[in-house]
Motif scaffolding. Structure first.
Motif, PDB file in Angstrom:
ATOM      1  N   GLU A 125     -10.016   4.023  -3.542  1.00  0.00           N
ATOM      2  CA  GLU A 125      -9.037   2.965  -3.302  1.00  0.00           C
ATOM      3  C   GLU A 125      -9.288   2.241  -1.983  1.00  0.00           C
ATOM      4  O   GLU A 125      -9.173   1.011  -1.905  1.00  0.00           O
ATOM      5  CB  GLU A 125      -7.625   3.563  -3.324  1.00  0.00           C
ATOM      6  CG  GLU A 125      -7.169   3.975  -4.726  1.00  0.00           C
ATOM      7  CD  GLU A 125      -5.808   4.650  -4.712  1.00  0.00           C
ATOM      8  OE1 GLU A 125      -5.029   4.357  -3.791  1.00  0.00           O
ATOM      9  OE2 GLU A 125      -5.534   5.459  -5.606  1.00  0.00           O
ATOM     10  N   LYS A 164     -12.271   0.022  -2.181  1.00  0.00           N
ATOM     11  CA  LYS A 164     -11.894  -1.204  -2.901  1.00  0.00           C
ATOM     12  C   LYS A 164     -11.238  -2.206  -1.959  1.00  0.00           C
ATOM     13  O   LYS A 164     -11.492  -3.409  -2.034  1.00  0.00           O
ATOM     14  CB  LYS A 164     -10.927  -0.864  -4.053  1.00  0.00           C
ATOM     15  CG  LYS A 164     -11.606  -0.386  -5.321  1.00  0.00           C
ATOM     16  CD  LYS A 164     -10.554  -0.156  -6.401  1.00  0.00           C
ATOM     17  CE  LYS A 164     -11.195   0.385  -7.670  1.00  0.00           C
ATOM     18  NZ  LYS A 164     -10.171   0.678  -8.718  1.00  0.00           N
ATOM     19  N   LEU A 165     -10.373  -1.698  -1.081  1.00  0.00           N
ATOM     20  CA  LEU A 165      -9.716  -2.578  -0.117  1.00  0.00           C
ATOM     21  C   LEU A 165     -10.731  -3.220   0.824  1.00  0.00           C
ATOM     22  O   LEU A 165     -10.661  -4.412   1.127  1.00  0.00           O
ATOM     23  CB  LEU A 165      -8.695  -1.793   0.720  1.00  0.00           C
ATOM     24  CG  LEU A 165      -7.401  -1.354   0.029  1.00  0.00           C
ATOM     25  CD1 LEU A 165      -6.562  -0.509   0.979  1.00  0.00           C
ATOM     26  CD2 LEU A 165      -6.602  -2.557  -0.439  1.00  0.00           C
ATOM     27  N   ASN A 182     -12.956  -5.817  -1.128  1.00  0.00           N
ATOM     28  CA  ASN A 182     -12.217  -6.785  -1.943  1.00  0.00           C
ATOM     29  C   ASN A 182     -12.769  -8.197  -1.732  1.00  0.00           C
ATOM     30  O   ASN A 182     -12.740  -8.743  -0.631  1.00  0.00           O
ATOM     31  CB  ASN A 182     -10.730  -6.738  -1.557  1.00  0.00           C
ATOM     32  CG  ASN A 182      -9.873  -7.532  -2.523  1.00  0.00           C
ATOM     33  OD1 ASN A 182     -10.360  -8.368  -3.289  1.00  0.00           O
ATOM     34  ND2 ASN A 182      -8.573  -7.272  -2.488  1.00  0.00           N
ATOM     35  N   HIS A 198      -9.840  -8.904   8.088  1.00  0.00           N
ATOM     36  CA  HIS A 198      -8.689  -8.110   7.663  1.00  0.00           C
ATOM     37  C   HIS A 198      -8.698  -6.724   8.314  1.00  0.00           C
ATOM     38  O   HIS A 198      -9.754  -6.195   8.665  1.00  0.00           O
ATOM     39  CB  HIS A 198      -8.602  -8.000   6.143  1.00  0.00           C
ATOM     40  CG  HIS A 198      -9.823  -7.436   5.477  1.00  0.00           C
ATOM     41  ND1 HIS A 198     -11.009  -8.128   5.388  1.00  0.00           N
ATOM     42  CD2 HIS A 198     -10.037  -6.254   4.856  1.00  0.00           C
ATOM     43  CE1 HIS A 198     -11.910  -7.396   4.740  1.00  0.00           C
ATOM     44  NE2 HIS A 198     -11.343  -6.260   4.416  1.00  0.00           N
ATOM     45  N   ILE A 246      -7.285  -2.767   7.902  1.00  0.00           N
ATOM     46  CA  ILE A 246      -6.768  -1.746   6.988  1.00  0.00           C
ATOM     47  C   ILE A 246      -6.263  -0.578   7.821  1.00  0.00           C
ATOM     48  O   ILE A 246      -6.975  -0.075   8.693  1.00  0.00           O
ATOM     49  CB  ILE A 246      -7.859  -1.274   6.011  1.00  0.00           C
ATOM     50  CG1 ILE A 246      -8.285  -2.439   5.111  1.00  0.00           C
ATOM     51  CG2 ILE A 246      -7.373  -0.103   5.169  1.00  0.00           C
ATOM     52  CD1 ILE A 246      -9.508  -2.148   4.282  1.00  0.00           C
ATOM     53  N   CYS A 287     -14.058  -6.374   8.952  1.00  0.00           N
ATOM     54  CA  CYS A 287     -12.983  -5.431   8.646  1.00  0.00           C
ATOM     55  C   CYS A 287     -12.820  -4.424   9.779  1.00  0.00           C
ATOM     56  O   CYS A 287     -13.806  -3.898  10.301  1.00  0.00           O
ATOM     57  CB  CYS A 287     -13.298  -4.700   7.338  1.00  0.00           C
ATOM     58  SG  CYS A 287     -12.070  -3.463   6.873  1.00  0.00           S
ATOM     59  N   SER A 335      -1.731  -4.062  10.473  1.00  0.00           N
ATOM     60  CA  SER A 335      -2.001  -4.706   9.181  1.00  0.00           C
ATOM     61  C   SER A 335      -0.757  -5.458   8.728  1.00  0.00           C
ATOM     62  O   SER A 335       0.221  -4.847   8.303  1.00  0.00           O
ATOM     63  CB  SER A 335      -2.381  -3.662   8.125  1.00  0.00           C
ATOM     64  OG  SER A 335      -3.516  -2.942   8.516  1.00  0.00           O
ATOM     65  N   ARG A 371      -0.505  -4.673   1.429  1.00  0.00           N
ATOM     66  CA  ARG A 371      -1.509  -4.046   0.551  1.00  0.00           C
ATOM     67  C   ARG A 371      -2.548  -3.268   1.335  1.00  0.00           C
ATOM     68  O   ARG A 371      -3.227  -2.402   0.796  1.00  0.00           O
ATOM     69  CB  ARG A 371      -2.203  -5.105  -0.303  1.00  0.00           C
ATOM     70  CG  ARG A 371      -1.311  -5.748  -1.348  1.00  0.00           C
ATOM     71  CD  ARG A 371      -2.119  -6.705  -2.200  1.00  0.00           C
ATOM     72  NE  ARG A 371      -2.824  -7.704  -1.390  1.00  0.00           N
ATOM     73  CZ  ARG A 371      -3.735  -8.537  -1.865  1.00  0.00           C
ATOM     74  NH1 ARG A 371      -4.080  -8.469  -3.141  1.00  0.00           N
ATOM     75  NH2 ARG A 371      -4.312  -9.426  -1.082  1.00  0.00           N
ATOM     76  N   ASN A 372      -2.711  -3.606   2.619  1.00  0.00           N
ATOM     77  CA  ASN A 372      -3.745  -2.967   3.425  1.00  0.00           C
ATOM     78  C   ASN A 372      -3.240  -1.775   4.229  1.00  0.00           C
ATOM     79  O   ASN A 372      -3.954  -1.254   5.088  1.00  0.00           O
ATOM     80  CB  ASN A 372      -4.369  -3.991   4.384  1.00  0.00           C
ATOM     81  CG  ASN A 372      -5.207  -5.017   3.651  1.00  0.00           C
ATOM     82  OD1 ASN A 372      -5.623  -4.805   2.511  1.00  0.00           O
ATOM     83  ND2 ASN A 372      -5.427  -6.165   4.274  1.00  0.00           N
ATOM     84  N   TYR A 382      -2.156   2.061   4.068  1.00  0.00           N
ATOM     85  CA  TYR A 382      -2.382   3.177   3.149  1.00  0.00           C
ATOM     86  C   TYR A 382      -1.897   4.476   3.786  1.00  0.00           C
ATOM     87  O   TYR A 382      -2.327   4.841   4.877  1.00  0.00           O
ATOM     88  CB  TYR A 382      -3.866   3.291   2.804  1.00  0.00           C
ATOM     89  CG  TYR A 382      -4.153   4.185   1.629  1.00  0.00           C
ATOM     90  CD1 TYR A 382      -4.262   3.661   0.342  1.00  0.00           C
ATOM     91  CD2 TYR A 382      -4.279   5.555   1.793  1.00  0.00           C
ATOM     92  CE1 TYR A 382      -4.500   4.482  -0.744  1.00  0.00           C
ATOM     93  CE2 TYR A 382      -4.518   6.383   0.719  1.00  0.00           C
ATOM     94  CZ  TYR A 382      -4.621   5.839  -0.555  1.00  0.00           C
ATOM     95  OH  TYR A 382      -4.860   6.662  -1.630  1.00  0.00           O
TER      96      TYR A 382
END
Length: 834
Positions: free
Chosen positions: A18, A21-22, A25, A32, A34, A134, A149, A153-154, A156
């Motif tokens: 997961e 994937k972030l 993306n 971005h 995370i 990133c 973040s 969505r970022n 976790y």
């Protein structure tokens, strides 16, 4: 120093996929960040290091760097380390500008163990926001993760390992391979379960303890020795010291105002679910905060609770469908709890009387707890601690009358919540505790009466008698002018009503029990499940029948409510008052009308005779945030709310229990309503009602319970753009329910759907449009309905089409214990026997 490398491939495969994937993306072609967050020792470093080193990631970036943020924080040293990692071999070795190193390059930066927003701000200003670059941040705090973040969505959360993964990791560390203990080492199984329970899926603890046991003899004796002395081992064993060191960092990082709140949790037993409101109200009684910047003390302490959650010092144990705030209780990880106990005892803050505890005099202790397994006598109790210094007493079972002692002159909190052998005469000296601010008798169905000496407790802020058999508050309660919360709800079945016809049929039964009560005390004690230490005396029995059962019976009282004395309006500080039986007369509503600071109000016994006064009272209460109205007659609430133009605009929670026929018109004006519960409302205009509710902009929780909607065919259509804020939907035992349909765009935030079916409801085709719910996480189906295989298959098929991957789970209806009298009355009403 032990590492967590062994855990990176056990139980973390899905997380790794997961997060990759972030990172990769393709929609995120801009810079971005995370954020990975979770408690210390959860394996954040191992997980992010494994991702950083993966071939899949390394080929995606021009430059990469990974750095752990050291303490004390030094931005210059950190920047120097980053420049050294980012700088190419052919670049100028004197280059000290991080921006120049990264300008125009796609880069990956891992910042491990960030502790504050200040640290993030100090680093971020040197990072160019190059397209597709990133930054991955790991932190222990949710608030810092959100600061780094901005995109939800970022963010976790790294969770504890599940039971199977935890066992696999532990056995791999001990035996160098994953084995089946049951088959190969059956003598170790019991002790291994205790170790796994203590670790509760925390990789650091699993790996460290497993590594230590790898070098010890593989015998039940050695493992039992570790389990019996785990606290001392964590404190003194060099092989295990890293566990405490890592977890202590989280404690040391707490601001001073949170340390006291956290250590207070050492009072509660292992694995105890601690209700948020119970904890916050106890903190208030202990004066753990004051008003800040216009926020009330309760609001400030609610923020403290949420901050402890954010820092992973406490863990959410239940995200209740009944809570407006989403989280209604918490628990403490066993190893974190060990730290709380150790520090609390170090500072003489808290002590627990339990089996095997030292009988040496503990001296001054602020908070005393009594475990259910403690077997000491009065002499032990009075000699172990200096009772004159005790400020809170919490009993978790095994009641002894001497626990309430006149020597506790400074006692502020008396928390007796539970279901053990407490009876009326045990409270006869309660009036001597004149500094008491918090008193809880919650859950004691064997308590029928409060003594008049309650009026001596002039400092009392909270009185919790929910789940007791008390139906009338003493007259002296009107002296308690500092009272803020009165919480009462009887053990009777709120869904049943004793009508006039059935009263006459019940007279012989009541008379018989009165005779038994007078003649055979032991029979009553057996019926109430009391042990020898909680014998009823003659006064208890007289009180039970003369002051409680007979008035309840003769007056046809409403179950679940209490009668309050005239003059309750004098308690001007009241914020919470529930549940009051207003069927006894209109005067109580005239009193309630004057309690203008009320935020939460619960009323039962509403009828045609008092409907006008009810509407007048509610219209005057402009601070109301929560309102619960119950009526158990045939007419119900249908004509009782007609005179109400609108409740307070601050209203966030509304419960309407009883016949309504149609929704009151003023509901559509409740723009701040967050939670609505309808029970027994018998609304026939399905489409119109759902349309009105769907237009409420902030409605997040909707409970539609027994017979809330009626008709030959009940159909709910959730139209496009309806229910914009709805997160929880409960549909429980609605007869003739034929369709629950969701159009695309309806309920975009719905996360949890609860359903319990009746025989009249179809198994297939009842729900449609479940794939259209983009935020759905869980569909909770009542456990008894899992036998309907067609329904289960239909739901699983629809949920499989939902891109969010929601899970079908089971739940069971909680058991509510009733008192002897209420239990037998309601069984007799329904023509049944025990």
């Amino acid at each position: 120093m032990p590492t967590l490398e062994e855990s990176c491939l056990i139980g973390r495969g899905n997380e790794k996929v997961e997060i990759i994937k972030l990172i990769s993306n393709k929609d995120l072609q801009h810079f971005h960040v995370i954020s990975l967050w979770g408690m210390g020792g959860i394996g954040k470093t191992t997980l992010v290091t494994d991702i950083y080193q993966s071939q899949e990631i390394s080929s995606m970036f021009d430059k990469r760097a990974c750095v752990t943020v050291m303490r004390p924080f030094n931005s210059a040293t950190l920047l120097q380390s980053l420049i050294m990692q980012f700088r190419d071999k052919n670049e100028d070795k004197n280059e000290t500008d991080l921006r120049k190193c990264l300008e125009g390059r796609r880069y990956l930066l891992v910042l491990d163990d960030l502790w504050s927003r200040v640290e993030w701000d100090a680093i971020k200003e040197y990072l160019p926001e190059t397209a597709a670059s990133c930054v991955i941040v790991t932190t222990r705090e949710e608030n810092i993760a959100k600061q780094c973040s901005k995109n939800k969505r970022n963010i976790y959360r790294v969770n504890h390992l599940g039971p199977n993964d935890a066992c696999a990791l532990f056995t791999k560390k001990v035996f160098k391979e994953t084995i089946n203990l049951d088959g190969q080492y059956p003598e170790l199984v019991e002790q291994a379960k205790l170790i796994l329970k203590k670790c509760k899926g925390l990789p650091l603890a699993l790996v460290t303890i497993g590594g230590f046991l790898a070098s010890q003899p593989k015998t039940g004796f050695e493992w039992r020795k570790l389990n019996e002395h785990i606290s001392a081992e964590l404190e003194m064993n060099p092989a295990l010291e890293i566990i405490k060191a890592v977890l202590m960092k989280s404690y040391d990082g707490l601001p001073y105002y949170l340390k006291a709140c956290f250590l207070y949790l050492s009072i509660f037993p292992e694995d105890q679910k601690i209700a948020r409101r119970r904890l916050v109200r106890r903190w208030i009684a202990e004066s753990y905060s004051s008003e800040v910047c216009g926020k009330s003390v309760e609001e400030v302490l609610e923020c403290y609770f949420m901050e402890l959650l954010s820092r992973s010092m406490i863990l959410p144990s239940q995200q209740s469908i009944h809570s407006r705030k989403g989280i209604d209780s918490c628990h403490v990880h066993d190893l974190i709890r060990e730290i709380a106990i150790s520090k609390a005892m170090e500072e003489n803050l808290a002590f627990t009387l339990e089996e095997g505890c030292s009988l040496n005099n503990q001296g001054m202790v602020c908070h005393l707890a009594v475990s259910s397994n403690w077997k000491g006598d009065q002499c032990d109790f009075e000699n172990i601690v200096d009772l004159s210094c005790v400020r809170s007493l919490t009993v978790f079972g095994n009641w002894r009358p001497f626990y309430i002692s006149g020597k506790m002159r400074l006692l502020r909190v008396l928390d007796l919540e539970g279901e053990w052998d407490l009876v009326d005469h045990h409270l006869q000296h309660i009036g001597k505790l004149v500094h008491l601010r918090y008193l809880s008798l919650r859950g004691h169905h064997t308590i029928f009466h409060l003594p008049n000496s309650l009026g001596n407790l002039r400092q009392l802020h909270t009185l919790d008698i929910s789940g007791t058999s008390i139906i009338k508050l003493p007259r002296t309660i009107i002296k308690l002018e500092k009272m803020e919360h009165i919480l009462a709800s009887g053990t009777g079945d709120a869904g049943s009503h004793i009508d006039a016809d059935k009263q006459s049929l019940m007279l012989p039964l009541c008379s018989a029990y009165c005779c038994v009560a007078c003649c055979t005390r032991r029979i009553l004690e057996n019926e109430l499940d009391l042990d020898d230490s909680a014998q009823l005396n003659r006064r208890d029995i007289c009180t039970m029948f003369c002051c409680n059962i007979l008035p309840y019976f003769v007056a046809g009282r409403n179950p679940g409510g209490v009668e309050v004395p005239r003059g309750i309006w004098k308690l001007k500080a009241l914020h919470t008052l529930r549940t009051v039986d207003v069927s006894v007369g209109k005067a109580v509503l005239q009193d309630i009308k004057k309690l203008t600071r009320l935020r939460k109000l619960g009323l039962t016994g509403i009828n045609k005779r008092n409907g006008q006064e009810l509407c007048s009272a509610i219209s005057r209460l402009n601070s109301l945030e929560s309102l619960s109205l119950q009526s158990h007659g045939e007419t119900g609430l249908s004509v009782c709310l007609d005179g109400l133009s609108s409740p307070s605009e601050n209203l966030q929670s509304l419960k309407l229990i009883g016949n309504l026929v149609k929704l009151p018109e003023w509901i559509q004006g409740l723009k701040n309503l967050v939670k609505l519960k309808l029970d027994g409302s018998r609304i026939s205009e399905h489409d119109a009602a759902i349309q009105v509710l769907g237009s409420l902009p902030n409605l997040a929780t909707l409970h539609l319970l027994d017979n809330s909607f009626v008709g030959e065919e009940v159909r709910f259509s959730f139209c496009q753009e309806a229910f914009p804020s709805l997160k929880v939907l409960q549909l429980d035992c609605i007869g003739n329910l034929k369709l629950v349909g969701f159009e695309e765009g309806a309920a975009p935030k719905l996360e949890l759907l609860h359903y319990s079916k009746l025989r009249s409801n179809p198994s297939v085709g009842l729900f449609c449009g479940l794939p259209h719910l983009p935020s759905l996480k869980n569909f909770m189906l009542n456990r008894r309905d899992w036998r309907d295989t067609k329904l289960v298959e239909d739901l699983r098929g629809q949920l499989a089409e939902n891109k969010n991957g929601p899970v079908l789970k089971s739940y069971s209806t909680p058991y509510v214990r009733k008192s002897l009298f209420f239990r037998r009355v309601h069984l007799a009403q329904n023509g049944r026997r025990e």
